[in-house]
Design a protein around this motif. Structure first.
Motif, PDB file in Angstrom:
ATOM      1  N   UNK A   1      35.465  35.174 -13.570  1.00  0.00           N
ATOM      2  CA  UNK A   1      35.856  35.486 -14.942  1.00  0.00           C
ATOM      3  C   UNK A   1      34.800  36.291 -15.692  1.00  0.00           C
ATOM      4  N   UNK A   2      33.521  36.067 -15.391  1.00  0.00           N
ATOM      5  CA  UNK A   2      32.429  36.716 -16.129  1.00  0.00           C
ATOM      6  C   UNK A   2      31.601  37.554 -15.168  1.00  0.00           C
ATOM      7  N   UNK A   3      31.639  38.842 -15.385  1.00  0.00           N
ATOM      8  CA  UNK A   3      30.874  39.734 -14.541  1.00  0.00           C
ATOM      9  C   UNK A   3      29.440  39.826 -15.060  1.00  0.00           C
ATOM     10  N   UNK A   4      28.495  39.490 -14.215  1.00  0.00           N
ATOM     11  CA  UNK A   4      27.091  39.592 -14.592  1.00  0.00           C
ATOM     12  C   UNK A   4      26.543  40.909 -14.068  1.00  0.00           C
ATOM     13  N   UNK A   5      25.552  41.418 -14.740  1.00  0.00           N
ATOM     14  CA  UNK A   5      24.950  42.694 -14.388  1.00  0.00           C
ATOM     15  C   UNK A   5      24.072  42.525 -13.149  1.00  0.00           C
TER      16      UNK A   5
ATOM     17  N   UNK B   1      18.682  42.411  -9.757  1.00  0.00           N
ATOM     18  CA  UNK B   1      17.842  43.199  -8.860  1.00  0.00           C
ATOM     19  C   UNK B   1      16.433  43.337  -9.415  1.00  0.00           C
ATOM     20  N   UNK B   2      16.305  43.517 -10.732  1.00  0.00           N
ATOM     21  CA  UNK B   2      14.979  43.586 -11.345  1.00  0.00           C
ATOM     22  C   UNK B   2      14.227  42.276 -11.147  1.00  0.00           C
ATOM     23  N   UNK B   3      14.942  41.163 -11.330  1.00  0.00           N
ATOM     24  CA  UNK B   3      14.319  39.856 -11.163  1.00  0.00           C
ATOM     25  C   UNK B   3      13.848  39.667  -9.723  1.00  0.00           C
ATOM     26  N   UNK B   4      14.701  39.992  -8.755  1.00  0.00           N
ATOM     27  CA  UNK B   4      14.329  39.838  -7.346  1.00  0.00           C
ATOM     28  C   UNK B   4      13.183  40.766  -6.973  1.00  0.00           C
ATOM     29  N   UNK B   5      13.171  41.976  -7.514  1.00  0.00           N
ATOM     30  CA  UNK B   5      12.075  42.911  -7.254  1.00  0.00           C
ATOM     31  C   UNK B   5      10.758  42.346  -7.794  1.00  0.00           C
ATOM     32  N   UNK B   6      10.799  41.770  -8.994  1.00  0.00           N
ATOM     33  CA  UNK B   6       9.595  41.158  -9.565  1.00  0.00           C
ATOM     34  C   UNK B   6       9.100  39.991  -8.731  1.00  0.00           C
ATOM     35  N   UNK B   7      10.028  39.183  -8.227  1.00  0.00           N
ATOM     36  CA  UNK B   7       9.637  38.046  -7.384  1.00  0.00           C
ATOM     37  C   UNK B   7       9.014  38.528  -6.074  1.00  0.00           C
ATOM     38  N   UNK B   8       9.563  39.577  -5.496  1.00  0.00           N
ATOM     39  CA  UNK B   8       8.985  40.121  -4.258  1.00  0.00           C
ATOM     40  C   UNK B   8       7.588  40.665  -4.505  1.00  0.00           C
ATOM     41  N   UNK B   9       7.398  41.336  -5.624  1.00  0.00           N
ATOM     42  CA  UNK B   9       6.074  41.861  -5.957  1.00  0.00           C
ATOM     43  C   UNK B   9       5.077  40.714  -6.119  1.00  0.00           C
ATOM     44  N   UNK B  10       5.487  39.643  -6.818  1.00  0.00           N
ATOM     45  CA  UNK B  10       4.602  38.490  -7.002  1.00  0.00           C
ATOM     46  C   UNK B  10       4.207  37.877  -5.671  1.00  0.00           C
ATOM     47  N   UNK B  11       5.191  37.685  -4.796  1.00  0.00           N
ATOM     48  CA  UNK B  11       4.908  37.074  -3.500  1.00  0.00           C
ATOM     49  C   UNK B  11       4.015  37.967  -2.651  1.00  0.00           C
ATOM     50  N   UNK B  12       4.282  39.271  -2.652  1.00  0.00           N
ATOM     51  CA  UNK B  12       3.458  40.169  -1.842  1.00  0.00           C
ATOM     52  C   UNK B  12       2.026  40.226  -2.375  1.00  0.00           C
ATOM     53  N   UNK B  13       1.860  40.211  -3.687  1.00  0.00           N
ATOM     54  CA  UNK B  13       0.504  40.191  -4.246  1.00  0.00           C
ATOM     55  C   UNK B  13      -0.200  38.883  -3.898  1.00  0.00           C
TER      56      UNK B  13
END
Length: 160
Positions: free
Chosen positions: A73-77, A82-94
Protein backbone atom coordinates in the motif's frame (compact mmCIF):
# COMPACT_ATOMS: atom_id res chain seq x y z
CA UNK A 1 -18.86 17.21 5.61
CA UNK A 2 -15.96 15.03 4.48
CA UNK A 3 -12.40 16.14 5.34
CA UNK A 4 -11.38 16.04 1.68
CA UNK A 5 -14.33 18.28 0.78
CA UNK A 6 -13.42 20.64 3.62
CA UNK A 7 -9.85 20.88 2.37
CA UNK A 8 -11.12 21.50 -1.15
CA UNK A 9 -13.37 24.38 -0.01
CA UNK A 10 -10.52 25.95 1.98
CA UNK A 11 -8.23 25.76 -1.03
CA UNK A 12 -10.90 27.39 -3.20
CA UNK A 13 -11.31 30.15 -0.59
CA UNK A 14 -7.54 30.71 -0.57
CA UNK A 15 -7.45 30.91 -4.37
CA UNK A 16 -10.35 33.38 -4.43
CA UNK A 17 -8.67 35.50 -1.74
CA UNK A 18 -5.41 35.52 -3.68
CA UNK A 19 -7.26 36.61 -6.87
CA UNK A 20 -8.92 39.50 -5.01
CA UNK A 21 -5.73 40.70 -3.30
CA UNK A 22 -2.65 39.51 -5.20
CA UNK A 23 0.27 39.16 -2.76
CA UNK A 24 3.76 40.47 -3.37
CA UNK A 25 6.47 38.16 -4.65
CA UNK A 26 7.98 37.56 -1.19
CA UNK A 27 4.62 36.81 0.42
CA UNK A 28 3.61 34.52 -2.46
CA UNK A 29 6.87 32.60 -2.09
CA UNK A 30 6.38 32.29 1.68
CA UNK A 31 2.81 31.00 1.22
CA UNK A 32 3.96 28.52 -1.40
CA UNK A 33 6.73 27.21 0.86
CA UNK A 34 4.31 26.79 3.79
CA UNK A 35 1.83 24.86 1.67
CA UNK A 36 4.54 22.64 0.13
CA UNK A 37 6.05 21.93 3.55
CA UNK A 38 2.65 21.01 5.01
CA UNK A 39 1.87 18.69 2.08
CA UNK A 40 5.30 17.01 2.21
CA UNK A 41 5.07 16.57 5.97
CA UNK A 42 1.64 14.95 5.94
CA UNK A 43 2.42 12.71 2.97
CA UNK A 44 5.63 11.39 4.56
CA UNK A 45 4.18 11.02 8.06
CA UNK A 46 1.24 8.97 6.72
CA UNK A 47 3.64 6.51 5.09
CA UNK A 48 5.80 6.07 8.19
CA UNK A 49 2.88 6.14 10.62
CA UNK A 50 1.38 3.05 9.00
CA UNK A 51 4.57 1.09 9.62
CA UNK A 52 4.77 2.23 13.23
CA UNK A 53 1.35 0.72 13.90
CA UNK A 54 2.70 -2.83 13.53
CA UNK A 55 1.92 -4.64 16.78
CA UNK A 56 4.94 -6.49 18.20
CA UNK A 57 2.73 -8.82 20.28
CA UNK A 58 1.56 -10.63 17.14
CA UNK A 59 2.98 -13.89 15.86
CA UNK A 60 5.73 -13.71 13.26
CA UNK A 61 3.41 -14.89 10.50
CA UNK A 62 0.80 -12.21 11.30
CA UNK A 63 3.51 -9.54 11.40
CA UNK A 64 4.81 -10.72 8.03
CA UNK A 65 1.32 -10.52 6.54
CA UNK A 66 0.84 -7.02 7.95
CA UNK A 67 4.23 -5.91 6.64
CA UNK A 68 3.45 -7.33 3.20
CA UNK A 69 0.16 -5.45 3.15
CA UNK A 70 1.81 -2.20 4.27
CA UNK A 71 4.58 -2.49 1.71
CA UNK A 72 2.06 -3.04 -1.07
CA UNK A 73 0.00 0.00 0.00
CA UNK A 74 2.85 2.44 0.78
CA UNK A 75 5.70 2.81 -1.62
CA UNK A 76 8.93 3.76 0.12
CA UNK A 77 11.75 5.51 -1.67
CA UNK A 78 14.50 3.08 -2.60
CA UNK A 79 17.04 5.91 -2.94
CA UNK A 80 16.83 6.60 0.78
CA UNK A 81 17.40 2.95 1.61
CA UNK A 82 20.31 2.80 -0.83
CA UNK A 83 21.90 5.83 0.84
CA UNK A 84 21.49 4.18 4.23
CA UNK A 85 23.02 0.89 3.04
CA UNK A 86 25.89 2.76 1.35
CA UNK A 87 26.61 4.59 4.62
CA UNK A 88 26.58 1.32 6.56
CA UNK A 89 29.00 -0.27 4.09
CA UNK A 90 31.33 2.70 4.38
CA UNK A 91 31.23 2.48 8.20
CA UNK A 92 31.98 -1.24 8.17
CA UNK A 93 34.79 -0.92 5.63
CA UNK A 94 36.39 1.91 7.62
CA UNK A 95 36.12 -0.18 10.79
CA UNK A 96 37.82 -3.11 9.03
CA UNK A 97 40.62 -0.85 7.76
CA UNK A 98 41.18 0.59 11.24
CA UNK A 99 41.15 -2.91 12.77
CA UNK A 100 43.72 -4.23 10.30
CA UNK A 101 45.90 -1.15 10.83
CA UNK A 102 45.80 -1.63 14.61
CA UNK A 103 46.72 -5.31 14.30
CA UNK A 104 49.66 -4.58 11.99
CA UNK A 105 50.81 -1.76 14.28
CA UNK A 106 50.67 -4.01 17.35
CA UNK A 107 52.57 -6.84 15.63
CA UNK A 108 55.14 -4.33 14.39
CA UNK A 109 55.64 -3.01 17.91
CA UNK A 110 56.37 -6.53 19.14
CA UNK A 111 58.57 -7.70 16.24
CA UNK A 112 60.67 -4.58 15.60
CA UNK A 113 63.42 -4.19 18.19
CA UNK A 114 63.14 -1.05 20.27
CA UNK A 115 65.90 0.92 21.95
CA UNK A 116 66.63 0.27 25.62
CA UNK A 117 65.26 3.58 26.82
CA UNK A 118 61.91 2.84 25.12
CA UNK A 119 61.45 -0.47 26.94
CA UNK A 120 59.66 0.52 30.13
CA UNK A 121 59.98 -2.51 32.36
CA UNK A 122 60.60 -6.22 31.80
CA UNK A 123 57.91 -8.37 33.39
CA UNK A 124 59.35 -11.81 32.63
CA UNK A 125 62.87 -12.73 31.53
CA UNK A 126 63.44 -15.55 29.01
CA UNK A 127 67.19 -15.04 29.29
CA UNK A 128 69.33 -12.20 30.66
CA UNK A 129 68.89 -10.18 27.44
CA UNK A 130 65.27 -10.81 26.45
CA UNK A 131 61.82 -11.07 28.01
CA UNK A 132 58.25 -9.82 28.04
CA UNK A 133 58.10 -6.07 28.61
CA UNK A 134 55.30 -3.63 29.37
CA UNK A 135 55.50 -2.45 25.75
CA UNK A 136 54.83 -6.02 24.59
CA UNK A 137 51.72 -6.14 26.79
CA UNK A 138 50.55 -2.78 25.42
CA UNK A 139 51.16 -4.09 21.89
CA UNK A 140 49.05 -7.17 22.64
CA UNK A 141 46.26 -4.92 23.91
CA UNK A 142 46.40 -2.96 20.64
CA UNK A 143 46.25 -6.24 18.67
CA UNK A 144 43.29 -7.48 20.71
CA UNK A 145 41.45 -4.18 20.16
CA UNK A 146 42.04 -4.58 16.43
CA UNK A 147 40.73 -8.16 16.52
CA UNK A 148 37.66 -6.99 18.47
CA UNK A 149 36.94 -4.24 15.92
CA UNK A 150 37.39 -6.70 13.05
CA UNK A 151 35.02 -9.26 14.57
CA UNK A 152 32.54 -6.51 15.44
CA UNK A 153 32.58 -5.29 11.82
CA UNK A 154 32.17 -8.73 10.28
CA UNK A 155 29.42 -10.15 12.48
CA UNK A 156 25.86 -9.03 11.77
CA UNK A 157 23.99 -7.64 14.73
CA UNK A 158 20.33 -8.36 15.45
CA UNK A 159 18.52 -5.09 16.05
CA UNK A 160 15.79 -5.97 18.48
Amino acid sequence: MDEAALIETKVEELVALLHKNPPGQELALAIKQKINAALDETAFSDKIEAFEKLDTNQSRLDMLDDLELLLSQHQLDSRASQKYLYGERIKKSMQIIIALTMMVLGIGMIVIPTPGYFEIYTLYYFNPNDGITVMDVISLLIIFCGVYLLINALIKKNKS
